[in-house]
Motif scaffolding. Structure first.
Motif, PDB file in Angstrom:
ATOM      1  N   PRO A 110      45.045  47.792  46.288  1.00  0.00           N
ATOM      2  CA  PRO A 110      46.002  47.320  45.293  1.00  0.00           C
ATOM      3  C   PRO A 110      45.294  46.412  44.268  1.00  0.00           C
ATOM      4  O   PRO A 110      44.226  45.869  44.547  1.00  0.00           O
ATOM      5  CB  PRO A 110      47.022  46.521  46.115  1.00  0.00           C
ATOM      6  N   ALA A 111      45.906  46.240  43.121  1.00  0.00           N
ATOM      7  CA  ALA A 111      45.238  45.557  42.004  1.00  0.00           C
ATOM      8  C   ALA A 111      44.765  44.158  42.359  1.00  0.00           C
ATOM      9  O   ALA A 111      43.611  43.795  42.103  1.00  0.00           O
ATOM     10  CB  ALA A 111      46.184  45.514  40.797  1.00  0.00           C
ATOM     11  N   GLU A 112      45.629  43.362  42.945  1.00  0.00           N
ATOM     12  CA  GLU A 112      45.245  41.974  43.232  1.00  0.00           C
ATOM     13  C   GLU A 112      44.152  41.909  44.282  1.00  0.00           C
ATOM     14  O   GLU A 112      43.241  41.082  44.188  1.00  0.00           O
ATOM     15  CB  GLU A 112      46.474  41.188  43.676  1.00  0.00           C
ATOM     16  N   GLU A 113      44.241  42.812  45.280  1.00  0.00           N
ATOM     17  CA  GLU A 113      43.210  42.861  46.323  1.00  0.00           C
ATOM     18  C   GLU A 113      41.881  43.331  45.728  1.00  0.00           C
ATOM     19  O   GLU A 113      40.810  42.802  46.064  1.00  0.00           O
ATOM     20  CB  GLU A 113      43.668  43.804  47.440  1.00  0.00           C
ATOM     21  N   ALA A 114      41.937  44.311  44.842  1.00  0.00           N
ATOM     22  CA  ALA A 114      40.734  44.819  44.187  1.00  0.00           C
ATOM     23  C   ALA A 114      40.092  43.731  43.329  1.00  0.00           C
ATOM     24  O   ALA A 114      38.865  43.603  43.282  1.00  0.00           O
ATOM     25  CB  ALA A 114      41.082  46.029  43.331  1.00  0.00           C
ATOM     26  N   ARG A 115      40.937  42.960  42.655  1.00  0.00           N
ATOM     27  CA  ARG A 115      40.418  41.868  41.821  1.00  0.00           C
ATOM     28  C   ARG A 115      39.672  40.834  42.642  1.00  0.00           C
ATOM     29  O   ARG A 115      38.591  40.378  42.265  1.00  0.00           O
ATOM     30  CB  ARG A 115      41.603  41.222  41.082  1.00  0.00           C
ATOM     31  N   LEU A 116      40.235  40.494  43.821  1.00  0.00           N
ATOM     32  CA  LEU A 116      39.592  39.523  44.699  1.00  0.00           C
ATOM     33  C   LEU A 116      38.275  40.075  45.243  1.00  0.00           C
ATOM     34  O   LEU A 116      37.264  39.371  45.311  1.00  0.00           O
ATOM     35  CB  LEU A 116      40.539  39.163  45.850  1.00  0.00           C
ATOM     36  N   ALA A 117      38.283  41.360  45.585  1.00  0.00           N
ATOM     37  CA  ALA A 117      37.076  41.992  46.118  1.00  0.00           C
ATOM     38  C   ALA A 117      35.966  41.992  45.059  1.00  0.00           C
ATOM     39  O   ALA A 117      34.791  41.738  45.365  1.00  0.00           O
ATOM     40  CB  ALA A 117      37.389  43.418  46.565  1.00  0.00           C
ATOM     41  N   LEU A 118      36.326  42.295  43.833  1.00  0.00           N
ATOM     42  CA  LEU A 118      35.336  42.299  42.753  1.00  0.00           C
ATOM     43  C   LEU A 118      34.733  40.920  42.549  1.00  0.00           C
ATOM     44  O   LEU A 118      33.514  40.767  42.379  1.00  0.00           O
ATOM     45  CB  LEU A 118      35.990  42.758  41.441  1.00  0.00           C
ATOM     46  N   PRO A 168      30.001  51.324  31.388  1.00  0.00           N
ATOM     47  CA  PRO A 168      31.020  50.839  30.439  1.00  0.00           C
ATOM     48  C   PRO A 168      32.440  50.964  30.968  1.00  0.00           C
ATOM     49  O   PRO A 168      33.237  50.024  30.858  1.00  0.00           O
ATOM     50  CB  PRO A 168      30.792  51.714  29.203  1.00  0.00           C
ATOM     51  N   ALA A 169      32.784  52.119  31.529  1.00  0.00           N
ATOM     52  CA  ALA A 169      34.140  52.315  32.045  1.00  0.00           C
ATOM     53  C   ALA A 169      34.388  51.424  33.253  1.00  0.00           C
ATOM     54  O   ALA A 169      35.490  50.868  33.423  1.00  0.00           O
ATOM     55  CB  ALA A 169      34.349  53.782  32.408  1.00  0.00           C
ATOM     56  N   ALA A 170      33.374  51.271  34.114  1.00  0.00           N
ATOM     57  CA  ALA A 170      33.536  50.457  35.326  1.00  0.00           C
ATOM     58  C   ALA A 170      33.779  48.997  34.975  1.00  0.00           C
ATOM     59  O   ALA A 170      34.665  48.342  35.554  1.00  0.00           O
ATOM     60  CB  ALA A 170      32.297  50.597  36.210  1.00  0.00           C
ATOM     61  N   LEU A 171      33.005  48.467  34.027  1.00  0.00           N
ATOM     62  CA  LEU A 171      33.188  47.061  33.651  1.00  0.00           C
ATOM     63  C   LEU A 171      34.509  46.835  32.912  1.00  0.00           C
ATOM     64  O   LEU A 171      35.078  45.752  32.981  1.00  0.00           O
ATOM     65  CB  LEU A 171      32.014  46.586  32.797  1.00  0.00           C
ATOM     66  N   MET A 172      34.993  47.874  32.184  1.00  0.00           N
ATOM     67  CA  MET A 172      36.293  47.744  31.531  1.00  0.00           C
ATOM     68  C   MET A 172      37.396  47.600  32.579  1.00  0.00           C
ATOM     69  O   MET A 172      38.348  46.823  32.403  1.00  0.00           O
ATOM     70  CB  MET A 172      36.551  48.962  30.626  1.00  0.00           C
ATOM     71  N   GLN A 173      37.250  48.329  33.688  1.00  0.00           N
ATOM     72  CA  GLN A 173      38.212  48.172  34.773  1.00  0.00           C
ATOM     73  C   GLN A 173      38.167  46.749  35.348  1.00  0.00           C
ATOM     74  O   GLN A 173      39.201  46.144  35.650  1.00  0.00           O
ATOM     75  CB  GLN A 173      37.925  49.192  35.886  1.00  0.00           C
ATOM     76  N   CYS A 174      36.948  46.238  35.486  1.00  0.00           N
ATOM     77  CA  CYS A 174      36.795  44.858  35.968  1.00  0.00           C
ATOM     78  C   CYS A 174      37.484  43.876  35.016  1.00  0.00           C
ATOM     79  O   CYS A 174      38.226  42.986  35.452  1.00  0.00           O
ATOM     80  CB  CYS A 174      35.311  44.494  36.082  1.00  0.00           C
ATOM     81  N   LEU A 175      37.214  44.017  33.711  1.00  0.00           N
ATOM     82  CA  LEU A 175      37.784  43.113  32.714  1.00  0.00           C
ATOM     83  C   LEU A 175      39.305  43.165  32.736  1.00  0.00           C
ATOM     84  O   LEU A 175      39.980  42.131  32.650  1.00  0.00           O
ATOM     85  CB  LEU A 175      37.262  43.473  31.323  1.00  0.00           C
ATOM     86  N   TYR A 176      39.852  44.397  32.884  1.00  0.00           N
ATOM     87  CA  TYR A 176      41.313  44.551  32.942  1.00  0.00           C
ATOM     88  C   TYR A 176      41.895  43.770  34.119  1.00  0.00           C
ATOM     89  O   TYR A 176      42.899  43.055  33.972  1.00  0.00           O
ATOM     90  CB  TYR A 176      41.666  46.040  33.049  1.00  0.00           C
ATOM     91  N   LEU A 177      41.258  43.873  35.275  1.00  0.00           N
ATOM     92  CA  LEU A 177      41.756  43.177  36.468  1.00  0.00           C
ATOM     93  C   LEU A 177      41.595  41.657  36.338  1.00  0.00           C
ATOM     94  O   LEU A 177      42.494  40.895  36.673  1.00  0.00           O
ATOM     95  CB  LEU A 177      41.006  43.679  37.707  1.00  0.00           C
ATOM     96  N   PHE A 178      40.439  41.226  35.826  1.00  0.00           N
ATOM     97  CA  PHE A 178      40.208  39.780  35.681  1.00  0.00           C
ATOM     98  C   PHE A 178      41.202  39.154  34.695  1.00  0.00           C
ATOM     99  O   PHE A 178      41.684  38.046  34.900  1.00  0.00           O
ATOM    100  CB  PHE A 178      38.775  39.505  35.209  1.00  0.00           C
ATOM    101  N   PHE A 179      41.508  39.891  33.598  1.00  0.00           N
ATOM    102  CA  PHE A 179      42.420  39.363  32.590  1.00  0.00           C
ATOM    103  C   PHE A 179      43.882  39.390  33.065  1.00  0.00           C
ATOM    104  O   PHE A 179      44.631  38.429  32.876  1.00  0.00           O
ATOM    105  CB  PHE A 179      42.285  40.191  31.298  1.00  0.00           C
ATOM    106  N   THR A 180      44.250  40.479  33.708  1.00  0.00           N
ATOM    107  CA  THR A 180      45.665  40.715  34.003  1.00  0.00           C
ATOM    108  C   THR A 180      46.146  39.999  35.257  1.00  0.00           C
ATOM    109  O   THR A 180      47.321  39.603  35.342  1.00  0.00           O
ATOM    110  CB  THR A 180      45.911  42.241  34.155  1.00  0.00           C
ATOM    111  N   PHE A 181      45.272  39.817  36.216  1.00  0.00           N
ATOM    112  CA  PHE A 181      45.699  39.240  37.499  1.00  0.00           C
ATOM    113  C   PHE A 181      44.946  37.933  37.774  1.00  0.00           C
ATOM    114  O   PHE A 181      43.879  37.938  38.397  1.00  0.00           O
ATOM    115  CB  PHE A 181      45.444  40.240  38.633  1.00  0.00           C
ATOM    116  N   PRO A 182      45.493  36.834  37.355  1.00  0.00           N
ATOM    117  CA  PRO A 182      44.838  35.537  37.619  1.00  0.00           C
ATOM    118  C   PRO A 182      44.917  35.205  39.099  1.00  0.00           C
ATOM    119  O   PRO A 182      45.940  35.471  39.762  1.00  0.00           O
ATOM    120  CB  PRO A 182      45.657  34.546  36.781  1.00  0.00           C
ATOM    121  N   LEU A 183      43.829  34.661  39.652  1.00  0.00           N
ATOM    122  CA  LEU A 183      43.796  34.280  41.065  1.00  0.00           C
ATOM    123  C   LEU A 183      44.165  32.818  41.220  1.00  0.00           C
ATOM    124  O   LEU A 183      43.844  31.986  40.385  1.00  0.00           O
ATOM    125  CB  LEU A 183      42.390  34.506  41.639  1.00  0.00           C
TER     126      LEU A 183
END
Length: 881
Positions: A76-84, A124-139
């Motif tokens: 899930p998005a929040e879990e993926a964000r934490l893992a990253l 490029p695509a992989a880091l864009m996914q990272c940026l999307y998660l970091f921006f959208t889901f604050p920890l």
């Protein structure tokens, strides 16, 4: 070099065995190699000597991409964000994720070929996914935030720099299209700005702006197909009602970047923006910025306004407009402009947003920025002024409401109006009519003042405006207003009415007078209008106030062109009626007379209006003014200031005599040179007894030029009385030669400084910036022609008065120097002839007969030589005998 060579060999070994290793072992070998590579990099200060760097970049980037996808896969998005976050941060000394990130970060800064390998890895695509998660889901942060925060910052910096380096290349943007996260991130900025991670707002904005600058046809088609701009605008409309204005500006500026930057490639996103009420959104957002502190909305508010200004030139076809040029126009105005710059206005919708903001807002910063934007558009292409005024009429309409705006906005607006004339060389008649109406109504005095200053600048540019503003009725309006003010001044003479002519109202009177002065300069017709209005008695009322005096005198000087007698009557009358303490008034009147007397036609009027008698009365009223120390009313003024008055009085007399035999004859036959000698002798610096003193034996003898040099150009101490005497004798010396009216010893004073004590003002330049005394020395060597022999008579009459008790030796030394100087003046045959024909020899002999009859007197010999030189030309031999 040895270290890099060793590393190179190790990497070659890795390449040779990698195909035969299991994926896990291959990955381990590469991760073990990277710390050595990073250490070598640090020790060589970033200078890389590694032949296989492109292959290394490709391998490391692929591995980083693979590990990012593994951490994202199925979570899930929040879990993926934490893992990253855990994967990329440096928790221990050699964390795999952080090691890969740092390696790619360093490799991305090398060269373009290496960057292309990194882009080709899918990163490029992989880091864009990272940026999307970091921006959208604050920890939610835990309590151990010290070191973690530092690691977060370092990780964030490396991620952002890698993305910026990749996305500034078109290939990097094209790679993004493989995933759907670009449009997701753009939409997220427009919908989740208040819910996103605060620490990732600015980095996300930087990355998206970099992508915007590198847009391609494919990326634009991708965003269009996904309705990205349409959805973003819809979301921003919702945010505009709830978020603070500065936050909405920040979010909207990102979306607008994609619209503006894409236009040179394709108009698709602009069309989508316009079709979905994009301009209405911008108008709504910008109007919400009212009341923001100037720095609160920056730089995003200014960025939106700048992009909106650029959009005004975005259009497929040139505007087809027609308008007529109203005449008269300035002679160098040329309507045949060129449009080769490609920067003409083609998008009126975008400009209407700017225009509407100015019309609806009274915010100082916002309105000021709109005016600056209009100025920028005009600067791009001079045709833009006409394209806009013949369609939307912004300046014409702004004139109707400018008095509602804050004062700084009014100032900027009228500077913009002024630039139409000064920069475009165009006379905007319709706009000027409205400005004139604004002045007539005078709803807000400051606005009226600023508007009038604008018209004044135009009038000073070209004589054409003298006709335009007369025919438009402005001259008549100003004369009526000045008549009203003059009546108020006359009624309040000698009294102070509370609030009368304070602040802006007084400044307005000053500018009205300046405007009338500008309209009458070189315009006989306008001067006649002023006279026919019966304004002369009212204009001269303004002479008493130093703030008004300069412009008033300028008007009166124009009056002299049609009637010298009336001008002379007013100015000489004002001189005679001025009080002893009104030195400033006297000086200004004398300077005005000097300017008018440059014309020989004015000399007769000066004489018939008793100008000579008035000026000598002026000197007579200064009795005792140069006493040391000063006494009575004169203590309020510095002696330099009093000397200045003496100087200008003598200058005017010299100017009135210059090349005018009628005036010269009148002055001499009326005994006015004798009167001048008497008045100068009573100033206070000369010996009042008037008798020759007991002669002394002189130890040293100096020339008059040497006295000048010693008194004003050396450190030798001289008493004040002697300095003043030398100055006056120097004035007379130049009067003898007919050049005094051309000399400049005193700095011009500005009217604004009038209220300071005149004793504190600059005096003769010899005090601070002394004249070049070498010029006097050179004159001593030449044969000087005497122009005004009466001035020689004055110098001789003052000879006995060049004395001071306690300074007998110095007194007789200066007496000797003056006689010696007179002797040099009659050196030429022409000068001797002028002296003998003047009929003044008997006066000169009488003035110095004590010295002539006493052979032991130090001046006996030099005076005798003077008359010996005159003997050859004598027309009055009996007098000489």
């Amino acid at each position: 070099s040895l270290q890099w060579e060793t590393l190179g060999k190790q990497f070659v070994e890795y390449e040779q065995v990698a195909p035969f290793l299991l994926p896990e072992d291959q990955q381990r070998r590469l991760l073990d190699f990277l710390p050595l590579f990073l250490k070598a990099w640090e020790q060589s200060a970033g200078v890389v000597v590694f032949p296989n760097i492109q292959l290394l970049a490709s391998e490391v980037s692929k591995l980083l991409t693979k590990e990012i996808k593994r951490n994202l896969n199925g979570k899930p998005a929040e879990e993926a964000r934490l893992a990253l976050e855990q994967f990329l941060q440096q928790k221990v000394e050699a964390e795999d994720g952080h090691l890969l990130l740092k390696s790619v970060y360093l490799l991305s800064q090398t060269d373009l070929r290496t960057m292309w390998n990194i882009i080709a890895s899918g990163l490029p695509a992989a880091l864009m996914q990272c940026l999307y998660l970091f921006f959208t889901f604050p920890l939610k942060k835990t309590s151990d935030d010290g070191e973690t925060s530092e690691n977060d910052t370092q990780t964030q910096k490396m991620l952002v720099e890698i993305m910026l380096n990749m996305y500034k290349e078109e290939q990097g943007v094209e790679e993004l299209l493989a995933a759907d996260k670009l449009q997701s991130l753009i939409i997220a900025t427009a919908s989740l700005w208040d819910q996103c991670s605060q620490s990732w707002k600015v980095p996300t904005g930087r990355v998206l702006r970099m992508i915007s600058k590198a847009q391609t046809k494919n990326s634009i088609m991708y965003l269009q197909a996904m309705d990205c701009i349409k959805i973003a605008i819809q979301n921003l409309f919702k945010l505009a009602d709830t978020l603070p204005a500065s936050d909405v500006c920040e979010a909207a500026s990102i979306v607008l970047c994609f619209v503006k930057d894409s236009y040179p490639v394709s108009s698709a996103l602009l069309t989508e923006f316009e079709s979905n009420d994009g301009y209405q959104l911008l108008l709504k957002i910008l109007l919400r910025c009212e009341g923001l502190q100037q720095n609160e909305g920056d730089p995003y508010l200014d960025e939106i306004l700048d992009m909106l200004t650029c959009l005004t030139t975005c259009g497929k076809t040139e505007l087809k407009v027609s308008g007529s040029i109203v005449h008269p126009q300035l002679p160098h105005f040329d309507f045949e402009w060129t449009r080769s710059s490609g920067m003409t206005v083609k998008n009126l919708q975008a400009f209407q947003v700017l225009q509407s903001i100015f019309q609806k807002s009274n915010d100082q910063h916002l309105c000021g920025r709109i005016l600056a934007a209009i100025g920028t558009i005009w600067a791009w292409d001079r045709a833009n002024f006409f394209l806009l005024e013949w369609t939307l009429q912004p300046i014409n309409q702004f004139t109707d409401i400018i008095h509602f705006k804050p004062h700084p906005v009014q100032v900027k607006f009228f500077r913009l109006v002024e630039s139409i004339v000064l920069d475009l060389s165009y006379v905007p008649h319709e706009i000027l009519k409205k400005v004139q109406y604004l002045i007539k109504e005078n709803i807000v005095p400051f606005c009226t003042l600023t508007a009038l200053q604008c018209l004044l600048s135009m009038t000073q540019k070209d004589l054409l405006f003298s006709d335009i503003f007369r025919d438009s009725g402005l001259l008549g309006l100003l004369l009526a207003l000045l008549r009203k003010q003059a009546k108020i001044l006359r009624k309040s003479a000698g009294t102070h009415l509370p609030g009368l002519e304070e602040g802006t109202e007084k400044e307005l009177n000053v500018v009205m007078l300046k405007m009338v002065a500008a309209l009458t300069v070189r315009s006989v017709r306008n001067t006649v209008v002023l006279k026919d209005y019966g304004m002369v008695p009212y204009i001269k009322i303004f002479l008493d106030d130093e703030c008004y005096r300069s412009a008033t005198l300028s008007i009166l000087e124009q009056l002299s062109v049609i009637n010298y007698e009336e001008y002379m009557s007013i100015v000489i009358g004002a001189l005679c009626s001025s009080t002893q303490g009104e030195l400033s008034l006297k000086l200004d009147l004398l300077k005005s007379l000097l300017r008018i007397l440059e014309s020989l036609k004015s000399h007769s009027a000066f004489r018939t209006c008793s100008g000579f008698n008035a000026l000598l009365s002026l000197l007579s009223d200064m009795e005792g003014a140069l006493q040391d120390p000063p006494s009575g009313l004169w203590t309020a003024f510095g002696q330099n200031c009093i000397l200045e008055l003496v100087f200008y009085t003598l200058q005017v007399i010299t100017a009135a005599l210059h090349l005018d035999p009628v005036n010269s004859n009148f002055f001499q036959r009326s005994g006015l040179f004798e009167k001048m000698a008497e008045d100068l002798g009573s100033l206070g610096c000369f010996w009042t007894q008037g008798e020759w003193q007991i002669p002394l034996s002189l130890e040293k003898k100096r020339t008059f030029a040497e006295f000048l040099d010693a008194a004003f150009c050396s450190s030798e101490p001289f008493p004040m009385w002697l300095k003043n005497c030398i100055w006056i004798l120097n004035f007379l010396d130049h009067m003898v030669k007919g050049t005094l009216h051309q000399e400049r010893y005193f700095k011009e004073r500005k009217p604004e400084m009038a209220e300071t004590s005149r004793g504190d003002q600059e005096g003769p330049q010899a005090q601070e910036e002394h004249p070049d005394v070498s010029s006097y020395c050179s004159l001593e060597m030449k044969d000087c022609i005497i122009v005004h022999p009466g001035a020689v008579c004055v110098m001789v009459r003052l000879l006995p008065k060049l004395y001071k008790e306690g300074h007998a030796q110095l007194s007789q030394e200066i007496q000797y120097a003056v006689v010696d100087h007179i002797q040099s003046l009659v050196k030429s045959e022409k000068s001797r002839q002028v002296m003998c024909e003047s009929g003044l020899l008997s006066t000169i002999v009488t003035s110095c007969q004590d010295a002539l009859c006493n052979e032991s007197h130090p001046l006996h010999l030099p005076l005798t030589r003077v008359f010996e030189k005159l003997a050859s030309q004598a027309i009055e031999p009996d007098v000489l005998r």
